[in-house]
Enzyme design. Structure first.
Site, PDB file in Angstrom:
ATOM      1  N   HIS A 153       1.421  -1.638   0.100  1.00  0.00           N
ATOM      2  CA  HIS A 153      -0.142   0.251  -0.075  1.00  0.00           C
ATOM      3  C   HIS A 153       0.930   1.287  -0.231  1.00  0.00           C
ATOM      4  O   HIS A 153       2.225   1.366   0.560  1.00  0.00           O
ATOM      5  CB  HIS A 153      -0.991   0.736   0.846  1.00  0.00           C
ATOM      6  CG  HIS A 153      -1.651  -0.598   0.696  1.00  0.00           C
ATOM      7  ND1 HIS A 153      -2.156  -2.723   0.958  1.00  0.00           N
ATOM      8  CD2 HIS A 153      -3.544  -0.258   0.973  1.00  0.00           C
ATOM      9  CE1 HIS A 153      -3.410  -2.579   1.381  1.00  0.00           C
ATOM     10  NE2 HIS A 153      -3.918  -1.537   0.797  1.00  0.00           N
ATOM     11  N   LYS A 157      -1.108   5.011   4.776  1.00  0.00           N
ATOM     12  CA  LYS A 157      -1.143   3.828   5.347  1.00  0.00           C
ATOM     13  C   LYS A 157      -0.757   3.544   6.485  1.00  0.00           C
ATOM     14  O   LYS A 157       0.837   3.713   6.549  1.00  0.00           O
ATOM     15  CB  LYS A 157      -1.603   2.648   4.814  1.00  0.00           C
ATOM     16  CG  LYS A 157      -2.404   1.716   5.176  1.00  0.00           C
ATOM     17  CD  LYS A 157      -2.689   0.948   4.400  1.00  0.00           C
ATOM     18  CE  LYS A 157      -3.867  -0.347   5.014  1.00  0.00           C
ATOM     19  NZ  LYS A 157      -5.180   0.107   5.315  1.00  0.00           N
TER      20      LYS A 157
HETATM   21  P1  NAD Z   1      -7.497   9.634   4.886  1.00  0.00           P
HETATM   22  O1  NAD Z   1      -6.582   9.511   5.748  1.00  0.00           O
HETATM   23  O2  NAD Z   1      -7.251  10.315   3.396  1.00  0.00           O
HETATM   24  O3  NAD Z   1      -8.998   9.934   5.326  1.00  0.00           O
HETATM   25  C1  NAD Z   1      -9.199   9.610   6.970  1.00  0.00           C
HETATM   26  C2  NAD Z   1     -10.687  11.051   6.873  1.00  0.00           C
HETATM   27  O4  NAD Z   1     -11.064  10.293   8.279  1.00  0.00           O
HETATM   28  C3  NAD Z   1     -10.115  12.086   7.004  1.00  0.00           C
HETATM   29  O5  NAD Z   1     -10.844  13.027   6.017  1.00  0.00           O
HETATM   30  C4  NAD Z   1      -9.770  12.782   8.300  1.00  0.00           C
HETATM   31  O6  NAD Z   1     -10.619  13.935   8.152  1.00  0.00           O
HETATM   32  C5  NAD Z   1     -10.935  11.670   9.070  1.00  0.00           C
HETATM   33  N1  NAD Z   1     -11.137  10.917   9.902  1.00  0.00           N
HETATM   34  C6  NAD Z   1      -9.195  10.518  10.838  1.00  0.00           C
HETATM   35  N2  NAD Z   1     -10.203  10.611  12.258  1.00  0.00           N
HETATM   36  C7  NAD Z   1     -11.307  11.002  12.520  1.00  0.00           C
HETATM   37  C8  NAD Z   1     -12.113  11.492  13.458  1.00  0.00           C
HETATM   38  N3  NAD Z   1     -11.596  11.468  14.391  1.00  0.00           N
HETATM   39  N4  NAD Z   1     -12.867  12.303  13.938  1.00  0.00           N
HETATM   40  C9  NAD Z   1     -13.536  12.048  11.976  1.00  0.00           C
HETATM   41  N5  NAD Z   1     -12.616  12.433  10.880  1.00  0.00           N
HETATM   42  C10 NAD Z   1     -11.853  12.077  11.336  1.00  0.00           C
HETATM   43  O7  NAD Z   1      -7.437   7.872   5.017  1.00  0.00           O
HETATM   44  P2  NAD Z   1      -8.512   7.026   3.380  1.00  0.00           P
HETATM   45  O8  NAD Z   1      -7.409   6.408   2.537  1.00  0.00           O
HETATM   46  O9  NAD Z   1      -9.106   7.375   2.579  1.00  0.00           O
HETATM   47  O10 NAD Z   1      -8.706   5.527   4.033  1.00  0.00           O
HETATM   48  C11 NAD Z   1      -9.490   5.991   5.288  1.00  0.00           C
HETATM   49  C12 NAD Z   1     -10.231   3.877   5.572  1.00  0.00           C
HETATM   50  O11 NAD Z   1     -10.473   3.714   4.845  1.00  0.00           O
HETATM   51  C13 NAD Z   1      -8.878   3.600   6.261  1.00  0.00           C
HETATM   52  O12 NAD Z   1      -8.888   3.071   7.393  1.00  0.00           O
HETATM   53  C14 NAD Z   1      -8.555   3.311   4.851  1.00  0.00           C
HETATM   54  O13 NAD Z   1      -7.530   1.900   5.551  1.00  0.00           O
HETATM   55  C15 NAD Z   1     -10.025   2.054   4.688  1.00  0.00           C
HETATM   56  N6  NAD Z   1      -9.942   1.924   3.427  1.00  0.00           N
HETATM   57  C16 NAD Z   1     -11.123   0.854   3.192  1.00  0.00           C
HETATM   58  C17 NAD Z   1     -11.350   0.487   1.779  1.00  0.00           C
HETATM   59  C18 NAD Z   1     -12.284  -0.865   1.699  1.00  0.00           C
HETATM   60  O14 NAD Z   1     -12.835  -0.839   0.362  1.00  0.00           O
HETATM   61  N7  NAD Z   1     -12.516  -1.240   2.533  1.00  0.00           N
HETATM   62  C19 NAD Z   1     -10.334   0.970   0.384  1.00  0.00           C
HETATM   63  C20 NAD Z   1      -9.785   1.989   0.870  1.00  0.00           C
HETATM   64  C21 NAD Z   1      -9.284   2.469   2.076  1.00  0.00           C
END
Ligand code: NAD
Length: 265
Positions: A153, A157
């Site tokens: 990744h 991450k």
């Molecule tokens: P990112 O860091 O770009 O975005 C995370 C978002 O969550 C940000 O907007 C941040 O402000 C918000 N956030 C974080 N802590 C917070 C809190 N305490 N209260 C409110 N908002 C909060 O991350 P990303 O790459 O978009 O990934 C987000 C999540 O999704 C991760 O856990 C990642 O592993 C997961 N993910 C899952 C899939 C899937 O298919 N299920 C795919 C990609 C990523």
């Protein structure tokens, strides 16, 4: 159907916003960010570009969730916990893509899902969902194979191994009647000794901007099967999440995953 998006300024949040905008049957009900986020109060177009959406970015999660049909949440466990409680209280369905939950979180989601309906999946892509299904068959048929799971990744991450890698491990272990916690090997360094039969090994690479790659080795002395998936962009997860949202619209209360969404049970 009205969709609210939490973590709207994150990588996945923005991908989901763009996918909702492009979807003919879905309407954006709200975009939630953390208090103090620069986008707060602005039109959601500030996060994805394009024409104004008429929806203001907000830090008031409960207010936004109250006016949606389904919440799509890709954030962090601390945030997802709070949003899941709100959804259960308001009887709203949620698609939760956040990874890094612990066993207590999973138990709590199970309890909350008696009041509402959730799709929780560490990977929303159709390809990975199929890979999980195929792995279940392969791990059962190749019952003596050494199973190793390699994931790559992007450098941003924050959890490892990835939620998808762990899910692959769980499916392989379950197919053999085992619990992953009894057979998983997460660290190898120094004098490890030979590989212990029946274990499932994990290896993690963090580099550049790789969206997500998973490869499972099922190795026997004379042959090796590999099940691999490569995500080229985040759209696959966003589109899978919206497919899950449409599934939830008519689903009974409960906790579902992408296998349910794709009818693979
Ligand atoms: P990112 O860091 O770009 O975005 C995370 C978002 O969550 C940000 O907007 C941040 O402000 C918000 N956030 C974080 N802590 C917070 C809190 N305490 N209260 C409110 N908002 C909060 O991350 P990303 O790459 O978009 O990934 C987000 C999540 O999704 C991760 O856990 C990642 O592993 C997961 N993910 C899952 C899939 C899937 O298919 N299920 C795919 C990609 C990523």
């Amino acid at each position: 159907m009205k969709i609210a998006v939490t973590g709207a300024s994150g990588r996945m949040g923005r991908a989901v916003l763009a996918a909702v905008q492009a979807h003919p049957a879905l309407e954006l009900a709200g975009a939630v960010v953390r208090p103090g986020d620069r986008a707060c109060g602005q039109d959601a177009a500030v996060l994805v570009g394009g024409e104004p959406t008429g929806v203001s970015v907000s830090a008031q999660a409960e207010e936004v969730i109250a006016r949606c049909d389904i919440l799509v949440d890709f954030t962090r466990p601390a945030a997802s916990r709070e949003y899941a409680e709100i959804c259960a209280r308001l009887g709203k369905g949620a698609v939760i893509g956040t990874t890094g939950f612990d066993s207590r979180d999973h138990a709590r989601l199970q309890t909350l899902a008696r009041q509402t309906r959730f799709v929780v999946a560490a990977n929303m892509s159709v390809g990975v969902t199929l890979a999980l299904h195929l792995l279940g068959i392969a791990a059962r048929v190749l019952s003596d194979a050494d199973i190793e799971i390699l994931e790559t990744h992007h450098r941003h991450k924050v959890d490892a191994p990835s939620g998808t890698a762990l899910r692959l491990g769980e499916v392989a272990a379950q197919a053999r009647g085992q619990a992953l916690s009894d057979v998983a090997v997460y660290d190898r360094a120094g004098q490890t000794g030979p590989r212990v039969a029946g274990t499932i090994g994990f290896a993690t690479i963090r580099a550049g901007e790789v969206v997500g790659e998973h490869r499972v080795y099922l190795a026997l002395p004379s042959e090796r099967l590999e099940i691999a998936h490569v995500a080229d962009n985040r759209q696959v997860f966003a589109e899978g999440a919206l497919r899950a949202a449409q599934f939830l619209r008519s689903a009974a209360p409960g906790l579902y995953d992408m296998q349910d969404v794709l009818g693979l049970r």
